[in-house]
Scaffold this active site. Sequence first.
Site: not given
Ligand code: PMP
Length: 318
Positions: A161
Amino acid sequence: MPINRTDYIWHNGEMVDWDAAQVHVLTHALHYGSSVFEGIRVYATPNGSQIFRLEAHTRRLLDSAKIHRIKIPWSAADIDAACRNIILVNKLTNGAYIRPIAFRGYGPLGLAPAPDHPVDVSIAAWEWGTYLGADALENGVDCCISSWQRVAANTIPAGAKAGGNYLSGTLVSLEAHENGYDEGIALAADGTVSEGAGENLFMVRDGIIVTPPATASILTGITRASVMVLARDMGMEVVEQSIPREMLYIADEIFLTGTAAEITPVRSIDRIEIGTAGRGPVTERLQDAFFGLFNGKTQDKWGWLDPVGDTPATEQTA
Ligand code: PMP
């Protein structure tokens, strides 16, 4: 979404005033996207404010940093404590969003930073509601398949991320909005379904829940992982499998998951109605189980809720 300013931001180990949390314009991350970050929800529950899956988020932050060789000078325990503290010192009792970010700071500009290039860590938090619109959780959203694909394997790691990755999500989301959709869904470089601009995707057909695997250029979401656990706990079948684009159009249900989106039904894709063009029964059951964690109706068997506590740690600002 608006940022509802608070009093303090945790910055490199200290609580600083909101307006004092600044960086230099020659900060490495501003030029090269060399930041890693998290988005974490805090829910107001009958047992006080609880952070949802703090440990998993901190772990992913450290994993993202490791992938990009960014050395975070704080332990997971330090970051966890700072996340709890930022909620307490800002008196955020109505539910909030925590944004920790670690980034290559002000130092020589160059693509290969020296091992001692400064790494700054900041953690902000503010009060926050639903992401994709107030009625989205109930009535669903209209999506399109983006003309932008996700980063291919062996280009930029989709599983970290990192700030730079979000140029992709921004293109996907802006294009969708400009064309009158709520959100865009990107395909992976091989043409199979990847994920939403900032959400993971699930589809349901004949009662089986399907979601693209980690190899489909997705960020492996923490909400995604939680939904898989909740679904299996209720006896539903969940598979991680490549999804061809056309399968989306003939799905019974589709929903997006994410810290911001929580569990949001998809009403249509490319103006083709999905199922009954509203929230499907599987989506609703999963929403009930998920939101039940925060209203006390779902037992937290997994230790996902982390109490914020009552008083800020005064000894250490971390
Ligand atoms: N994909 C992307 C590209 C994201 O930015 C997010 C948000 N963090 C998610 C999926 C979902 O991840 P999470 O459930 O950990 O927030």
